[in-house]
Design an enzyme around this catalytic site. Structure first.
Site, PDB file in Angstrom:
ATOM      1  N   SER A 146       0.848  -1.187   0.000  1.00  0.00           N
ATOM      2  CA  SER A 146       0.000   0.000   0.000  1.00  0.00           C
ATOM      3  C   SER A 146       0.884   1.238   0.000  1.00  0.00           C
ATOM      4  O   SER A 146       2.028   1.206   0.478  1.00  0.00           O
ATOM      5  CB  SER A 146      -0.883   0.020   1.249  1.00  0.00           C
ATOM      6  OG  SER A 146      -1.566   1.252   1.388  1.00  0.00           O
ATOM      7  N   TYR A 159      -2.423   0.429  10.982  1.00  0.00           N
ATOM      8  CA  TYR A 159      -2.566  -0.129   9.635  1.00  0.00           C
ATOM      9  C   TYR A 159      -1.355   0.224   8.780  1.00  0.00           C
ATOM     10  O   TYR A 159      -0.784  -0.634   8.100  1.00  0.00           O
ATOM     11  CB  TYR A 159      -3.842   0.379   8.967  1.00  0.00           C
ATOM     12  CG  TYR A 159      -3.921  -0.026   7.512  1.00  0.00           C
ATOM     13  CD1 TYR A 159      -4.236  -1.332   7.167  1.00  0.00           C
ATOM     14  CD2 TYR A 159      -3.643   0.896   6.502  1.00  0.00           C
ATOM     15  CE1 TYR A 159      -4.276  -1.728   5.832  1.00  0.00           C
ATOM     16  CE2 TYR A 159      -3.677   0.506   5.171  1.00  0.00           C
ATOM     17  CZ  TYR A 159      -4.003  -0.802   4.835  1.00  0.00           C
ATOM     18  OH  TYR A 159      -4.020  -1.187   3.514  1.00  0.00           O
TER      19      TYR A 159
END
Length: 249
Positions: A146, A159
């Site tokens: 990501s 996260y």
């Protein structure tokens, strides 16, 4: 989506394949001729996807539900994939999730442990179980990373930390396993219109309009490109960002 047979001699394994990027990736790899093991926890969705892939692309598809946070279950998954489909050339380490975060002191500990278990332990267990087979085939191991693993995320620090971990693992495993012909790739998208975010609120597919962010098929195409690379070449990182992502930075 490709209509070529560039992966017709390949066997792939995709985790988190019941929806979103994993589902689209299984479809893209099958469209290029790969036989595919699809895994997630939702058996019904996997079985429906298997029927679609076998009908549309005439490939072999194995359904093997598994929880990636269970190391023994992951070992069984990889063994079944190899035994049933005859080997392993491509592994897409996709299963992951995000939980709602505010400040680090207010983050629910169950949410913290779940993100760490799926996004870190799960990635490790899959890579560990698959690596001997990928060394044998000189195959490709692809991690779904990501943009959050490259830049600070004040609204979701844990996260983001799991994605920094994933990216660090991918780059370091490439340095280690590349000497034996294994390609390791981290694919790093920004927002994707999937079910991501639905654990605590509205999914990205509900928050974002078509054309506003990448579709799962866009990311799947990038993953398939990485999967097509052959020794000695590897796509070590592939960033798939929104063109306007840095407009307000």
């Amino acid at each position: 989506m490709s209509d070529s047979d560039t992966l017709s001699d390949s066997v792939a394994l995709v985790t988190g394949a019941s929806s979103g990027i994993g589902e689209a990736t299984a479809r893209e790899l099958a469209s290029r001729g790969a036989d595919v093991t699809i895994s997630a926890r939702r058996t019904g969705r996997l079985e429906a996807l298997r029927d679609e892939l076998t009908d549309d692309y005439d490939v072999d598809v194995l359904v093997h539900p598994a929880d990636v946070t269970d190391a023994d279950a992951v070992e069984d998954l990889v063994s079944d994939a190899v035994d049933t489909l005859g080997g392993l050339d491509i592994v897409v380490n996709n299963a992951g999730l995000g939980r709602d975060e505010t400040t680090i002191e207010d983050l629910d500990l169950d949410a913290y442990h779940q993100m760490m278990a799926v996004n870190c332990d799960g990635m490790f267990y899959v890579a560990r179980a698959a690596m001997p087979h990928l060394k044998e085939s000189k195959g490709n191991l692809i991690f779904l990373g990501s943009m959050s693993g490259q830049y600070p995320r004040p609204a979701s620090p844990v996260y983001a930390a799991t994605k920094w971990w994933t990216r660090g693992l991918a780059l370091s495993v490439q340095a280690n396993a590349g000497t034996e012909g294994v390609g390791v790739t981290a694919v790093n998208p920004t927002e994707v219109r999937t079910e991501f975010g639905s654990e605590d609120g509205a999914a990205f597919s509900e928050q974002l309009d078509p054309g506003e962010a990448a579709s799962p098929a866009d990311v799947a195409d990038a993953i398939a490109f990485a999967a097509e690379q052959e020794d000695p070449n590897v796509v070590q990182e592939l960033d798939l960002f929104r063109r306007d992502k840095f407009a307000d930075w």
